[in-house]
Design an enzyme around this catalytic site. Structure first.
Site, PDB file in Angstrom:
ATOM      1  N   ARG A 117     -30.594  -1.930  52.979  1.00 17.95           N
ATOM      2  CA  ARG A 117     -29.499  -2.840  52.632  1.00 17.95           C
ATOM      3  C   ARG A 117     -28.498  -2.266  51.634  1.00 17.95           C
ATOM      4  O   ARG A 117     -27.279  -2.321  51.862  1.00 17.95           O
ATOM      5  CB  ARG A 117     -30.061  -4.168  52.109  1.00 17.95           C
ATOM      6  CG  ARG A 117     -30.813  -4.957  53.181  1.00 17.95           C
ATOM      7  CD  ARG A 117     -31.655  -6.053  52.567  1.00 17.95           C
ATOM      8  NE  ARG A 117     -32.769  -5.496  51.790  1.00 17.95           N
ATOM      9  CZ  ARG A 117     -33.613  -6.208  51.064  1.00 17.95           C
ATOM     10  NH1 ARG A 117     -33.467  -7.526  50.994  1.00 17.95           N
ATOM     11  NH2 ARG A 117     -34.595  -5.621  50.415  1.00 17.95           N
ATOM     12  N   CYS A 158     -31.233  -2.945  46.234  1.00 14.23           N
ATOM     13  CA  CYS A 158     -32.237  -3.618  47.057  1.00 14.23           C
ATOM     14  C   CYS A 158     -33.612  -3.107  46.638  1.00 14.23           C
ATOM     15  O   CYS A 158     -33.761  -2.563  45.535  1.00 14.23           O
ATOM     16  CB  CYS A 158     -31.958  -3.422  48.553  1.00 14.23           C
ATOM     17  SG  CYS A 158     -32.021  -1.695  49.103  1.00 14.23           S
ATOM     18  N   ASP A 209     -34.469  -8.846  54.249  1.00 12.07           N
ATOM     19  CA  ASP A 209     -35.083  -7.517  54.316  1.00 12.07           C
ATOM     20  C   ASP A 209     -35.385  -7.198  55.786  1.00 12.07           C
ATOM     21  O   ASP A 209     -36.206  -7.865  56.409  1.00 12.07           O
ATOM     22  CB  ASP A 209     -36.371  -7.541  53.484  1.00 12.07           C
ATOM     23  CG  ASP A 209     -37.077  -6.198  53.458  1.00 12.07           C
ATOM     24  OD1 ASP A 209     -36.721  -5.313  54.272  1.00 12.07           O
ATOM     25  OD2 ASP A 209     -37.990  -6.040  52.639  1.00 12.07           O
TER      26      ASP A 209
HETATM   27  P1  4NP Z   1     -34.375  -2.073  51.615  1.00 13.25           P
HETATM   28  O1  4NP Z   1     -35.507  -2.198  52.747  1.00 13.25           O
HETATM   29  O2  4NP Z   1     -34.914  -2.722  50.364  1.00 13.25           O
HETATM   30  O3  4NP Z   1     -33.234  -2.827  52.203  1.00 13.25           O
HETATM   31  O4  4NP Z   1     -34.121  -0.586  51.447  1.00 13.25           O
HETATM   32  C1  4NP Z   1     -36.834  -1.842  52.539  1.00 13.25           C
HETATM   33  C2  4NP Z   1     -37.205  -0.523  52.579  1.00 13.25           C
HETATM   34  C3  4NP Z   1     -38.528  -0.177  52.388  1.00 13.25           C
HETATM   35  C4  4NP Z   1     -39.489  -1.161  52.190  1.00 13.25           C
HETATM   36  C5  4NP Z   1     -39.111  -2.496  52.146  1.00 13.25           C
HETATM   37  C6  4NP Z   1     -37.788  -2.832  52.320  1.00 13.25           C
HETATM   38  N1  4NP Z   1     -40.850  -0.801  52.030  1.00 13.25           N
HETATM   39  O5  4NP Z   1     -41.686  -1.712  51.896  1.00 13.25           O
HETATM   40  O6  4NP Z   1     -41.175   0.395  52.028  1.00 13.25           O
END
Ligand code: 4NP
Length: 161
Positions: free
Chosen positions: A15, A9, A127
């Site tokens: 995720r 991800c 997300d």
């Molecule tokens: P992930 O979620 O991609 O599912 O781990 C996110 C975690 C951090 C961020 C965006 C999505 N961020 O912008 O820091």
């Protein structure tokens, strides 16, 4: 040789660690821990070294009674050789993964996670980072569906050989 899966991800704190830990839970239940190995990574460097997001961990604990283990790391080009299948959570992740393989030689190893869903129609794992707790709970439901389909796919495609 065990079959190796990499879940990807953006941040590797919501995720993809959920997908990795849910998949390990299903693999354990199926008695296939010696045959299938899971890891996860993020396309970004934002959260390198961080544990899974506490809102994500709360959802996994509440819905499945599992802990989310692991620390965030960034996807690297050597992952293409290391893993048999790479599972992207959304289209942007998919495009960023493919961009690390300019010759396209590993293209066929990269899938969108939702391709393995049978009970949900979403094409991407949304997300949840900037939303409320309900979004994290929905990610768990969607990933259980996808992981079940993925396990079925792997056992029918590979382990019978
Ligand atoms: P992930 O979620 O991609 O599912 O781990 C996110 C975690 C951090 C961020 C965006 C999505 N961020 O912008 O820091």
């Amino acid at each position: 040789m065990p079959y190796k899966l990499l879940f990807v991800c953006l941040g590797n704190i919501c995720r993809s660690p959920s997908a990795e830990n849910i998949m390990n839970y299903l693999i354990d239940q199926a008695g296939l821990s010696e045959s299938i190995i899971c890891d996860s990574a993020g396309t970004s460097s934002y959260h390198i070294g961080s544990p899974p997001d506490r809102r994500m961990s709360a959802a996994a604990q509440a819905k499945l009674g599992i802990k989310l283990l692991g620390r965030a790391r960034q996807l690297q080009t050597s992952d293409f050789q290391e893993f048999d299948l790479i599972l992207a959570m959304d289209r942007e992740n998919y495009d960023n993964i493919i961009a690390l393989d300019p010759t396209g030689q590993y293209h066929k190893q990269v899938y969108l996670m939702c391709e393995f869903c049978s009970r949900h129609n979403l094409k991407e794992v949304p997300d949840p980072y900037y939303g409320g707790q309900e979004g994290f709970n929905q990610v768990i439901d969607l990933l259980v569906d996808a992981c079940e389909g993925l396990l079925q796919y792997i056992t029918s495609q590979n382990l019978k050989n």
